[in-house]
Every structure is written in C-alpha cells, then in structure tokens.
Scaffold this motif. Sequence first.
Motif, PDB file in Angstrom:
ATOM      1  N   THR A  80       0.845  -1.198   0.000  1.00  0.00           N
ATOM      2  CA  THR A  80       0.000   0.000   0.000  1.00  0.00           C
ATOM      3  C   THR A  80       0.877   1.243   0.000  1.00  0.00           C
ATOM      4  O   THR A  80       2.089   1.190   0.240  1.00  0.00           O
ATOM      5  CB  THR A  80      -0.898   0.010   1.236  1.00  0.00           C
ATOM      6  OG1 THR A  80      -0.071   0.112   2.403  1.00  0.00           O
ATOM      7  CG2 THR A  80      -1.711  -1.278   1.338  1.00  0.00           C
ATOM      8  N   ILE A  81       0.245   2.375  -0.221  1.00  0.00           N
ATOM      9  CA  ILE A  81       0.971   3.643  -0.208  1.00  0.00           C
ATOM     10  C   ILE A  81       1.514   3.940   1.199  1.00  0.00           C
ATOM     11  O   ILE A  81       2.592   4.517   1.358  1.00  0.00           O
ATOM     12  CB  ILE A  81       0.059   4.801  -0.707  1.00  0.00           C
ATOM     13  CG1 ILE A  81       0.925   6.066  -0.895  1.00  0.00           C
ATOM     14  CG2 ILE A  81      -1.103   5.045   0.248  1.00  0.00           C
ATOM     15  CD1 ILE A  81       0.159   7.189  -1.575  1.00  0.00           C
ATOM     16  N   GLN A  82       0.775   3.466   2.246  1.00  0.00           N
ATOM     17  CA  GLN A  82       1.254   3.683   3.615  1.00  0.00           C
ATOM     18  C   GLN A  82       2.512   2.872   3.886  1.00  0.00           C
ATOM     19  O   GLN A  82       3.443   3.348   4.542  1.00  0.00           O
ATOM     20  CB  GLN A  82       0.146   3.305   4.623  1.00  0.00           C
ATOM     21  CG  GLN A  82       0.498   3.576   6.080  1.00  0.00           C
ATOM     22  CD  GLN A  82       0.672   5.054   6.384  1.00  0.00           C
ATOM     23  OE1 GLN A  82       0.209   5.904   5.621  1.00  0.00           O
ATOM     24  NE2 GLN A  82       1.349   5.379   7.475  1.00  0.00           N
ATOM     25  N   GLN A  83       2.560   1.634   3.364  1.00  0.00           N
ATOM     26  CA  GLN A  83       3.758   0.806   3.548  1.00  0.00           C
ATOM     27  C   GLN A  83       4.961   1.418   2.817  1.00  0.00           C
ATOM     28  O   GLN A  83       6.085   1.421   3.337  1.00  0.00           O
ATOM     29  CB  GLN A  83       3.496  -0.615   3.036  1.00  0.00           C
ATOM     30  CG  GLN A  83       2.518  -1.391   3.909  1.00  0.00           C
ATOM     31  CD  GLN A  83       2.135  -2.716   3.289  1.00  0.00           C
ATOM     32  OE1 GLN A  83       1.914  -2.811   2.073  1.00  0.00           O
ATOM     33  NE2 GLN A  83       2.026  -3.749   4.118  1.00  0.00           N
ATOM     34  N   ILE A  84       4.748   1.918   1.614  1.00  0.00           N
ATOM     35  CA  ILE A  84       5.818   2.585   0.870  1.00  0.00           C
ATOM     36  C   ILE A  84       6.286   3.827   1.619  1.00  0.00           C
ATOM     37  O   ILE A  84       7.491   4.101   1.735  1.00  0.00           O
ATOM     38  CB  ILE A  84       5.339   2.954  -0.550  1.00  0.00           C
ATOM     39  CG1 ILE A  84       5.284   1.702  -1.421  1.00  0.00           C
ATOM     40  CG2 ILE A  84       6.257   3.970  -1.186  1.00  0.00           C
ATOM     41  CD1 ILE A  84       6.638   1.148  -1.777  1.00  0.00           C
ATOM     42  N   LYS A  85       5.335   4.568   2.174  1.00  0.00           N
ATOM     43  CA  LYS A  85       5.668   5.799   2.895  1.00  0.00           C
ATOM     44  C   LYS A  85       6.542   5.498   4.108  1.00  0.00           C
ATOM     45  O   LYS A  85       7.578   6.150   4.330  1.00  0.00           O
ATOM     46  CB  LYS A  85       4.365   6.496   3.335  1.00  0.00           C
ATOM     47  CG  LYS A  85       4.593   7.739   4.186  1.00  0.00           C
ATOM     48  CD  LYS A  85       3.252   8.323   4.609  1.00  0.00           C
ATOM     49  CE  LYS A  85       3.454   9.510   5.551  1.00  0.00           C
ATOM     50  NZ  LYS A  85       2.165  10.073   5.990  1.00  0.00           N
ATOM     51  N   ILE A  86       6.165   4.486   4.913  1.00  0.00           N
ATOM     52  CA  ILE A  86       6.934   4.129   6.127  1.00  0.00           C
ATOM     53  C   ILE A  86       8.334   3.668   5.742  1.00  0.00           C
ATOM     54  O   ILE A  86       9.338   4.046   6.366  1.00  0.00           O
ATOM     55  CB  ILE A  86       6.187   3.037   6.917  1.00  0.00           C
ATOM     56  CG1 ILE A  86       4.882   3.606   7.483  1.00  0.00           C
ATOM     57  CG2 ILE A  86       7.075   2.473   8.031  1.00  0.00           C
ATOM     58  CD1 ILE A  86       3.979   2.566   8.124  1.00  0.00           C
ATOM     59  N   LEU A  87       8.439   2.831   4.678  1.00  0.00           N
ATOM     60  CA  LEU A  87       9.736   2.312   4.258  1.00  0.00           C
ATOM     61  C   LEU A  87      10.668   3.435   3.822  1.00  0.00           C
ATOM     62  O   LEU A  87      11.824   3.513   4.261  1.00  0.00           O
ATOM     63  CB  LEU A  87       9.533   1.299   3.126  1.00  0.00           C
ATOM     64  CG  LEU A  87      10.812   0.757   2.484  1.00  0.00           C
ATOM     65  CD1 LEU A  87      11.570  -0.104   3.475  1.00  0.00           C
ATOM     66  CD2 LEU A  87      10.493  -0.027   1.214  1.00  0.00           C
ATOM     67  N   LEU A  88      10.170   4.337   2.959  1.00  0.00           N
ATOM     68  CA  LEU A  88      11.034   5.400   2.436  1.00  0.00           C
ATOM     69  C   LEU A  88      11.385   6.409   3.514  1.00  0.00           C
ATOM     70  O   LEU A  88      12.518   6.919   3.562  1.00  0.00           O
ATOM     71  CB  LEU A  88      10.352   6.080   1.249  1.00  0.00           C
ATOM     72  CG  LEU A  88      10.156   5.186   0.000  1.00  0.00           C
ATOM     73  CD1 LEU A  88       9.489   5.971  -1.113  1.00  0.00           C
ATOM     74  CD2 LEU A  88      11.492   4.635  -0.475  1.00  0.00           C
ATOM     75  N   ASN A  89      10.431   6.733   4.398  1.00  0.00           N
ATOM     76  CA  ASN A  89      10.746   7.668   5.494  1.00  0.00           C
ATOM     77  C   ASN A  89      11.873   7.117   6.374  1.00  0.00           C
ATOM     78  O   ASN A  89      12.760   7.854   6.831  1.00  0.00           O
ATOM     79  CB  ASN A  89       9.506   7.908   6.349  1.00  0.00           C
ATOM     80  CG  ASN A  89       8.514   8.837   5.658  1.00  0.00           C
ATOM     81  OD1 ASN A  89       8.831   9.451   4.637  1.00  0.00           O
ATOM     82  ND2 ASN A  89       7.312   8.934   6.200  1.00  0.00           N
ATOM     83  N   LYS A  90      11.860   5.788   6.605  1.00  0.00           N
ATOM     84  CA  LYS A  90      12.887   5.161   7.444  1.00  0.00           C
ATOM     85  C   LYS A  90      14.250   5.205   6.763  1.00  0.00           C
ATOM     86  O   LYS A  90      15.265   5.522   7.398  1.00  0.00           O
ATOM     87  CB  LYS A  90      12.480   3.711   7.745  1.00  0.00           C
ATOM     88  CG  LYS A  90      13.500   2.945   8.557  1.00  0.00           C
ATOM     89  CD  LYS A  90      13.034   1.522   8.787  1.00  0.00           C
ATOM     90  CE  LYS A  90      14.089   0.733   9.551  1.00  0.00           C
ATOM     91  NZ  LYS A  90      13.653  -0.672   9.755  1.00  0.00           N
ATOM     92  N   LEU A  91      14.280   4.901   5.435  1.00  0.00           N
ATOM     93  CA  LEU A  91      15.553   4.820   4.731  1.00  0.00           C
ATOM     94  C   LEU A  91      16.115   6.202   4.395  1.00  0.00           C
ATOM     95  O   LEU A  91      17.332   6.354   4.240  1.00  0.00           O
ATOM     96  CB  LEU A  91      15.396   4.003   3.448  1.00  0.00           C
ATOM     97  CG  LEU A  91      15.053   2.519   3.653  1.00  0.00           C
ATOM     98  CD1 LEU A  91      14.877   1.832   2.310  1.00  0.00           C
ATOM     99  CD2 LEU A  91      16.133   1.824   4.463  1.00  0.00           C
ATOM    100  N   LEU A  92      15.238   7.210   4.268  1.00  0.00           N
ATOM    101  CA  LEU A  92      15.692   8.553   3.920  1.00  0.00           C
ATOM    102  C   LEU A  92      15.943   9.418   5.154  1.00  0.00           C
ATOM    103  O   LEU A  92      16.292  10.595   5.013  1.00  0.00           O
ATOM    104  CB  LEU A  92      14.665   9.234   3.008  1.00  0.00           C
ATOM    105  CG  LEU A  92      14.484   8.583   1.630  1.00  0.00           C
ATOM    106  CD1 LEU A  92      13.354   9.256   0.876  1.00  0.00           C
ATOM    107  CD2 LEU A  92      15.773   8.651   0.828  1.00  0.00           C
ATOM    108  N   ALA A  93      15.719   8.854   6.336  1.00  0.00           N
ATOM    109  CA  ALA A  93      15.896   9.644   7.567  1.00  0.00           C
ATOM    110  C   ALA A  93      17.362  10.020   7.742  1.00  0.00           C
ATOM    111  O   ALA A  93      18.256   9.244   7.422  1.00  0.00           O
ATOM    112  CB  ALA A  93      15.418   8.829   8.765  1.00  0.00           C
TER     113      ALA A  93
END
Length: 810
Positions: free
Chosen positions: A797-810
């Motif tokens: 889902t878009i929420q799963q993509i959002k959580i993944l990218l926020n974690k890796l781009l932090a």
Amino acid sequence: MLNKLLNLSIPAKTFGLILALVLVFSGMILFYFLPLMQERLLHGRKEALMHVAHSAHSLLDEYVQRVRDGELTLEDAQERAKKRIKHMRYGQGDYLWISDNAASISRLLIHPTIPALDGTDQDTPLNAEVMRMEYGFQGPVKVFPGTMTNLLLIFSEVVQTTGDGFVAYNWPKPHQSSINEERYPKESYLLLFEPWDWILGTGLYMDDIETEMHILRVEVVTFSLVILLLVLPTALLASIAFTKSLRILADYADKVSAGDLNAGVTGRFYGEAKRLMQAITKMVANLKSALAQAENSRVEAQRLAEAAELASERLAVTLRSIGDGVIAADTEGKVLFLNRAAEELTGWSQDEAQGRLLSEVLQVRDDRFGQVEVLVHRVLEKGIVLQLGGTGRLVSRDGKHRLVASNAAPIRDKESRVIGVVLAFRDETEKQSLLDEALKAEKLESLGVLAGGIAHDFNNTLTAILGNITSARLSLTEPDKAEHKLREAENATYRGKGLTQQMLTFAKGGTPIREILHLGELARESAEFALRGTNAKCVFELPDDLWSVHADPDQISRVVHNLALNAHHSMPQGGQVIVTGANIEEAKIPQNILDSGPFTRISVSDQGHGISSEHLVKIFDPYFTTKAHGSGLGLASSYSIIKRHGGIITVESLPGQGTTFHVYLPAVPTASPKHRDAEEDEPDRPGGRILVMDDEVMILDISVDLMEHLGHAAVAVQNGEEAVARYKQAMADGLPFDVVIMDLTIPGGMGGKEAVREILKLDPAAKVVASSGYSSDPVMATFQEYGFVGVIAKPYTIQQIKILLNKLLA
C-alpha cells in the motif's frame, strides 16, 4: 637371610619376636622416656624454687604493710625479715639468700651457710663459673662458656631485665664453709622484691637430680629384666604347645589336599587350635557335600545347556526364516546378532557386523528421531517400544536406498533390567510406491477441487473489484460515491491478498521471518482483531510469566486469527472464545509430541457444536471445509505455519461440547521479547531519488505513481542489467539514487538477488530493498545476508511505501 628367618619354627619365631619387642621397649625407656622424665623432673624442681622464692616474697610484703601501718620502722622490719628468711629451709640443706640491689654498689645481705659472705659487695671478688642466664621463667637464654664472673652483677642484670630468672653456675655445697672449696653445678632462681629493691635467691644442685635419675634408671632396667625373664620362657612353652597342634593339623590338611577326604585327625587341642581343628573338619565335610552337589549341578547344567542350545538353534532358524530384518545390540550400541533378512537389506553379514556400532551397520534415518543412535538411546534410556512408521530411509552397504517400516524395543533380563535393544524392520519400498501412485491420483482429484475453489473465490474477489471500479468510473461526477466504491475495491483486493498468502503458505510454507515474541500479547491482539464486530466474546487466561518464542509475528498472528474466526463460526448465536496460555516443560509434553521441550502453548476454545469424529481427521486437509462460505485453507495453512516453526497443532472436540485447538511452539524461556510498539505516523521526507525494478509494467507504473504522489522522483527499469546500468550512470552524473526497490524474480533476466551484488560493488553504501510476491523465498526471511537493507511484500500500500522510504531517507 630373609628366607632363613621365614623358615624358622614357630617357637623360634615367637621367641625372637618377643625378645625384639622387649628390647625395643627397654630402648624406648632408656633413650626416650628417661631423658623426658629427667627434663620434666628438672622443670618441676625449678617450679618448686619459684614457689619458695614467691613465699619469701609474700613474707616481705607483710613487713612492708606493717611499716606502712606504723607498727615497725623500716630498719626493724628489714632486720626481722632477714632473720626469718635466713632460717627458712625447704629441702635437705636448701636455703634462701638475699642481695641488695638498691645501693649504687650491689652487696650480699645474708648467706645462711657461709656467714662470711654477709655484707660483701660487688667490688669484693664474689666470683663463680657462670654457664647460663635465663631471663624470666622459660624466657630468653644467654649462654657462657664457664666464665668466671661476679655473681652480684649477673643477678642484678637478670632481675633488672625481666624481674626474675635463673642463673646456672658452680658453687660449694651447704656443708662447706668457704667459696674456695670444691664447687658443684647449681641452678638458682632470682626474684626482685621491688619495694626494697632486694633480690631473693634460692637454688638446687644438679647432682641431686642426677642421683634421683640414677635410682630411676636402675629401677627401670631391673623391671625390664624381670619382664624379659618371665615372658620369654612362658611364650616359648606356649608356642611349642601350639605348634604341636598346628603340626597335626598341617599333616591332616596335606592328606585332604592330596584327595583323601576320609582322613581323620587325632590329638588334644586347646583354645584357638581346637577352634581351627573344628573349622577344618567342618570345611572338609562341607567340601564333600559341595562336590556331590557340584556333580549333580554339572549333570543338570549339561542337560540345560543342551536344551538351551536346542532352543537357541530353533530361535536362530526362526529369526533367519522370517521376512523382516532383525538386529540385536547391547547397551553400548554394538551389534550382537542379525538375521538373514537383515543381512540382505543392510549388505552386512553376521560375522562382519558383529561387534560394530549399530549406526554403522543399520544406516536408517527417520524424520522424527534422526539417526538410528538417537532412537537406540531413547529406547535404552526410557525402556519403551518406539515405532518408526513408514518414514525411515535405509541406505545399504552397496549404496542402495530403501524405505522401511521399523520399530525398536528394549531387551530385558530376568530382573527387568535393560541389557540391550532389538530392531525389526521391513522393506516398504514397493508398498510405498503403490501408495504414492494412489496418492497421486487422489492429489489430482484434490487439485481439481482446489482449483475450482480457488477459481470460485478469485472470481468473487475479481467481480467485487471490477464492479466497484466500474461503479466508481460511472460515479466520477459524485466524488463521495466514487471514493466509497474505490475503497470497496481496495478492500476486495486485500481479501484477495489474504487468500494468496494462505495458498502460498500451504503450497511452499512461507519461510518464517523470526523474532523474539511475547506470545500472550500477540495472541490477545490477533484474537481481539478477528472477533471485532462479532457477537462472540473473548476471554483471556494468559499468565504474565508466559515464555517467549522465536517466531514470525505475522504468520503466528494469522494462525490465532484463523482459530478465533473458526471458534466464532462454530457459535452462530454467540458465545465465549477462551484463549489460554501455559508453559509446558518436558515432563508435561503430550505423548504424541516426540520432540523434547520446553514449549509455550496457546489454546483457543469455543462453546460451539463441536466436530464429528468423521470430520475431525480431515480438518487440516487443504480445502476441506464444512462451512457454507470458506476457502478450506485456514487450518491447512495454520498447520503448515506451526510445523515450519518446529511446533505442532492439536485439536480436542466432542459433538455438542465445543472444540479446543492447542498450538505448541518451541519456547525460549530466558529470552526477552522486543516491545511491539504501535507505529507512529512519521513526517513525510519527500525529495528522494528512487530506482524501481520489476518485470511487470503495470506494477512499475503504479509504483512510480505512488512514489511521485509522496514527493519522490522515481525511475522504472524492467530487469537487473538495466538497474545496474542506470545506477552506475546516476553515480557518474552526480545524481545517485537514494533507494533501490528490486523484484527478486525476473523471468529470463537478472533478478534482485544477483543485481544487488553488482550494485554493492559499485556503491557499498547503497540502500537496496527486496520486493517479492512469494513469501517462501528465503531472501525475504534473511535479507541482510544477501546485502538488502529491508523487504516489502507485494502487493503493498501507499502507507507501507511511505513508512519504508521515510525510514531509509531519515
């Protein structure tokens, strides 16, 4: 020399032994006890001297007190004290003398036996040969080599140092009137009387001690000689009498040892010799009786041996004639026997196998027990019969593989002690082939049912998705209605995802992505979520000290979810779903669980209609269901999940009395689980450059749209070669990708598992995420081992993509 002594007669030996003992006794008295007694005597006499001096000291204390009380003047008191002490005697000729230590020059006040010495001082040559000075009683000693020294100075030195002491010197005896006459060794005790600073002295002559010791020596020697004269003849006569009896008994023993058991013994015997004679005659009588019994036993043993040999031969013939292989081994696992069938199946002959380890001869591996030595160890340890079933694989000596059905049982002796193990096994290869063929036919039929069910469920899901999308397209002028229809289509897609996950789990198992879990918390969350909005009530009995487990939280949650839903479906009118937990140690593990503990158990119980015995054996079969609406994959996938976690799931049910499912998972009692905190809604981190690789164009388009919607720049590629080339070019242009999302499987091209290695060669710090629709792929469970920094399962889902990218781009 030693042999000559050993061959002497008993009287000679006895005489010599007693003589040696008397001599040793006399030597100990002369050389140890007499010197010790002399030392003790001297010590006692010295203590007596001290007592006499202290008595005089007490007398002087009385006169000091009378002076203090005013009864006497000091001069009068001292004169009276000197007169009394001058006439004090304590032995034959022994006396006390006093010297004054108060004046600047020491002087002798009184000497009872040589009055001429009264009043002499240290300037007057009062000399004597001094040998030793002892400061205090048993204090430090100062030795002189017989030096002529002024005695008054010696006395003064001793008492000024310790207050009392001893001095050894040569001095005339009391009957002599001058110090110039012959002198004798003397030991005097000195005691300082501090009030008047007088030195009290008394002594003893050493030759008096010697006289007493001489008398004692004479008495001891005389006593020893008397003992010797009395003991030796008596012992000699006694040994001669005893030897005569022994000689008679020795002659009798010689006759018996020569085989004459009827010989007699005559003579007079007394004491121990009489007891010995009675014991020997009784022993001979018992020997005659034992020989008679031994002969009877020999005949009986020969008969039994012949019978045992016949029975053994019959047993060997029987074992060799049966079609099953039989091997016997001892408690160390070494082969004792194998029959002809075992020889053919293993390729080992009886002679070759005997004495070898059982694991070397019988190379059988069973799915439950492992190698054969594990099976043998359990049989010997627990003393029980174990059935291997049809899962054993036998590898013969020539490398040929066979399927065997086997069992093992303990061999016991007459006291029921386990002394070995016997294994019987049958070649089931041909039978298993027939069963496999029958199973294939049955599976084809089951696959037809399964395919029909899958098609039915997916048709329903696709119909819901297609209908809602069509309705939304027709409702574009009504945004709220279009939003509602699109959300319904999304929910239908999730139902399709859940069905796909169940089919993948059943088909390939789904490699668990494990972590340390608190099973009680996970069970509570999953059951409450499953029964939310239903008429069923959850009741939890989960102890706080429930052991943790090492498991995949999503898969275990799915199992509890399925069990809770089944419990609800069995109670259409509502009821209680009871979820309980327990720690199960090895001693409490059910018999049908062959693995050792410990386990953590979660049980889900309902109050429904129960399951009939007919259906109970099929509930874990794929696509078997008794519900009007259901896929039949819930329990089958749950069973597969628990099995791949090393656990087991069991069921108890009676029609009309409800059902209980027990889930056993290997426990990790000492591990602490990580807290499963709720995921916080992190702030968006737009602006990242994302490289997406997938062979499906539709998935690439959707992924790019989702990421651009989140504010990221996305680049799509369809295989690993292109992904590596794009990543390399981006690095060269100075615009590297922040995150790479790669599908693991690319038909006919480089997949993510190969491409990640190439990208990491270019950039070891690259952040590459694995994506796959197959949860059974081992990369998804151990992604770090392959170089990935994370995983995301399709569809996402878009929420799963959002959580993944926020974690890796932090």
